[in-house]
Design a protein around this motif. Structure first.
Motif, PDB file in Angstrom:
ATOM      1  N   ARG A  70       0.835  -1.210   0.000  1.00  0.00           N
ATOM      2  CA  ARG A  70       0.000   0.000   0.000  1.00  0.00           C
ATOM      3  C   ARG A  70       0.865   1.253   0.000  1.00  0.00           C
ATOM      4  O   ARG A  70       0.542   2.241  -0.664  1.00  0.00           O
ATOM      5  CB  ARG A  70      -0.928  -0.018   1.219  1.00  0.00           C
ATOM      6  N   GLU A  71       1.967   1.221   0.752  1.00  0.00           N
ATOM      7  CA  GLU A  71       2.860   2.382   0.797  1.00  0.00           C
ATOM      8  C   GLU A  71       3.496   2.634  -0.571  1.00  0.00           C
ATOM      9  O   GLU A  71       3.606   3.785  -1.017  1.00  0.00           O
ATOM     10  CB  GLU A  71       3.959   2.142   1.843  1.00  0.00           C
ATOM     11  N   LEU A  72       3.880   1.576  -1.241  1.00  0.00           N
ATOM     12  CA  LEU A  72       4.456   1.724  -2.579  1.00  0.00           C
ATOM     13  C   LEU A  72       3.419   2.221  -3.581  1.00  0.00           C
ATOM     14  O   LEU A  72       3.729   3.026  -4.471  1.00  0.00           O
ATOM     15  CB  LEU A  72       5.047   0.391  -3.044  1.00  0.00           C
ATOM     16  N   ASP A  73       2.181   1.736  -3.439  1.00  0.00           N
ATOM     17  CA  ASP A  73       1.107   2.206  -4.325  1.00  0.00           C
ATOM     18  C   ASP A  73       0.867   3.705  -4.148  1.00  0.00           C
ATOM     19  O   ASP A  73       0.633   4.428  -5.127  1.00  0.00           O
ATOM     20  CB  ASP A  73      -0.189   1.430  -4.044  1.00  0.00           C
ATOM     21  N   LYS A  74       0.924   4.178  -2.889  1.00  0.00           N
ATOM     22  CA  LYS A  74       0.745   5.603  -2.633  1.00  0.00           C
ATOM     23  C   LYS A  74       1.850   6.417  -3.299  1.00  0.00           C
ATOM     24  O   LYS A  74       1.604   7.485  -3.868  1.00  0.00           O
ATOM     25  CB  LYS A  74       0.730   5.878  -1.128  1.00  0.00           C
ATOM     26  N   THR A  75       3.085   5.897  -3.225  1.00  0.00           N
ATOM     27  CA  THR A  75       4.210   6.605  -3.848  1.00  0.00           C
ATOM     28  C   THR A  75       4.038   6.677  -5.361  1.00  0.00           C
ATOM     29  O   THR A  75       4.278   7.720  -5.987  1.00  0.00           O
ATOM     30  CB  THR A  75       5.532   5.890  -3.506  1.00  0.00           C
ATOM     31  N   ILE A  76       3.597   5.574  -5.953  1.00  0.00           N
ATOM     32  CA  ILE A  76       3.375   5.546  -7.399  1.00  0.00           C
ATOM     33  C   ILE A  76       2.270   6.533  -7.795  1.00  0.00           C
ATOM     34  O   ILE A  76       2.380   7.248  -8.794  1.00  0.00           O
ATOM     35  CB  ILE A  76       3.022   4.119  -7.861  1.00  0.00           C
ATOM     36  N   ASP A  77       1.203   6.564  -6.988  1.00  0.00           N
ATOM     37  CA  ASP A  77       0.100   7.497  -7.277  1.00  0.00           C
ATOM     38  C   ASP A  77       0.572   8.949  -7.229  1.00  0.00           C
ATOM     39  O   ASP A  77       0.135   9.795  -8.028  1.00  0.00           O
ATOM     40  CB  ASP A  77      -1.042   7.288  -6.282  1.00  0.00           C
ATOM     41  N   LYS A  96       2.385  17.026 -11.178  1.00  0.00           N
ATOM     42  CA  LYS A  96       2.815  17.681 -12.395  1.00  0.00           C
ATOM     43  C   LYS A  96       4.334  17.614 -12.494  1.00  0.00           C
ATOM     44  O   LYS A  96       5.027  17.288 -11.544  1.00  0.00           O
ATOM     45  CB  LYS A  96       2.343  19.130 -12.415  1.00  0.00           C
ATOM     46  N   GLU A  97       4.830  17.933 -13.643  1.00  0.00           N
ATOM     47  CA  GLU A  97       6.274  17.846 -13.872  1.00  0.00           C
ATOM     48  C   GLU A  97       7.035  18.748 -12.915  1.00  0.00           C
ATOM     49  O   GLU A  97       8.141  18.433 -12.482  1.00  0.00           O
ATOM     50  CB  GLU A  97       6.584  18.224 -15.315  1.00  0.00           C
ATOM     51  N   VAL A  98       6.415  19.876 -12.538  1.00  0.00           N
ATOM     52  CA  VAL A  98       7.087  20.813 -11.637  1.00  0.00           C
ATOM     53  C   VAL A  98       7.256  20.214 -10.253  1.00  0.00           C
ATOM     54  O   VAL A  98       8.246  20.459  -9.555  1.00  0.00           O
ATOM     55  CB  VAL A  98       6.286  22.129 -11.560  1.00  0.00           C
ATOM     56  N   ASN A  99       6.261  19.422  -9.813  1.00  0.00           N
ATOM     57  CA  ASN A  99       6.282  18.868  -8.463  1.00  0.00           C
ATOM     58  C   ASN A  99       6.972  17.508  -8.383  1.00  0.00           C
ATOM     59  O   ASN A  99       7.068  16.929  -7.295  1.00  0.00           O
ATOM     60  CB  ASN A  99       4.843  18.719  -7.944  1.00  0.00           C
ATOM     61  N   THR A 100       7.420  16.989  -9.511  1.00  0.00           N
ATOM     62  CA  THR A 100       8.054  15.670  -9.494  1.00  0.00           C
ATOM     63  C   THR A 100       9.303  15.658  -8.626  1.00  0.00           C
ATOM     64  O   THR A 100       9.560  14.702  -7.889  1.00  0.00           O
ATOM     65  CB  THR A 100       8.410  15.237 -10.934  1.00  0.00           C
TER      66      THR A 100
END
Length: 237
Positions: A58-65, A71-75
């Motif tokens: 679940r923690e990894l899924d949250k990170t992927i989400d 947005k590209e700026v917040n990546t």
């Protein structure tokens, strides 16, 4: 005559197979002699492992989400947060929180009789860590050495080590930071009631468990990781 002979052979084969099956049911090769509580404990451990794995997924899924929705700026910000979490999980950062301070020291009898204490054995220290691992989410420091999932307890030249660094001859301190003050109280009661105290006493040692504290500080793992595979890409690629 031939039919009677064939019929006798069929009956003989059936009888032999029945005898083998009966003998197998009555005398299994390996008999499970564990009582129901041992089986329940093993089942509980498997369920806990399953729960831990689900939590990690679940923690990894949250990170992927986060990566997909940002947005590209917040990546870059999301990546920085991920790195910070990984550093924290790896034990590279200092932590302050509710927990316990435990002193491992020679038993009063060993001091009174002058029994020499050579040090804590790696097996005993490992059993103690396994006892703590019944509680999820705590952080641990042993004699000033941060202990994580990547850590190891070994005997090197007759001396117990954590991460390859020697553990002091008792007395020395073990610090634990729990997720909440309530968890530290549960941990305090569990250690007091645990049979691990008897194991320490047999080695002429005792666990002096301090009362739960609001602010216990443990140091981060200061040793650096060697990066063998990842390389930084040149800017612009």
């Amino acid at each position: 005559m031939k039919n009677r002979y064939k019929f006798s052979i069929v009956l003989l084969i059936i009888g032999f197979m029945t005898a083998v099956q009966y003998n197998t049911m009555q005398k299994p090769k390996e008999r499970d002699t564990r009582d129901i509580w041992a089986i329940r404990n093993e089942l509980t451990a498997e369920k806990k492992l399953h729960s831990d794995l689900l939590s990690e997924v679940r923690e990894l899924d949250k990170t992927i989400d986060k990566y997909e929705s940002s947005k590209e700026v917040n990546t870059g910000k999301v990546l920085s947060e991920t790195v910070d979490k990984l550093y924290e999980k790896a034990g590279m950062t200092d932590i302050v929180g509710p927990g316990l301070v435990i002193e491992v020291r020679p038993s009063p009898e060993s001091v009174a009789y002058g029994i020499p204490i050579s040090g804590i054995s790696p097996n005993l220290l490992t059993r103690f860590v396994n006892e703590l691992n019944r509680f999820k989410g705590h952080s641990l420091e042993i004699d000033g050495k941060r202990y994580t999932k990547l850590s190891s307890i070994r005997d090197i030249n007759g001396i117990t080590t954590v991460n390859g660094i020697n553990i002091s001859t008792p007395p020395f301190k073990i610090k634990i930071v729990a997720q909440s003050f309530a968890d530290s109280e549960k941990l305090f009661n569990t250690i007091h009631a645990s049979e691990i105290n008897d194991d320490f006493y047999l080695d002429d040692l005792i666990l002096d468990v301090g009362k739960p504290e609001r602010n216990v500080k443990i140091r981060g793992w200061k040793e650096r990781f060697n990066n063998l595979y990842l390389k930084e890409s040149p800017k612009g690629e």
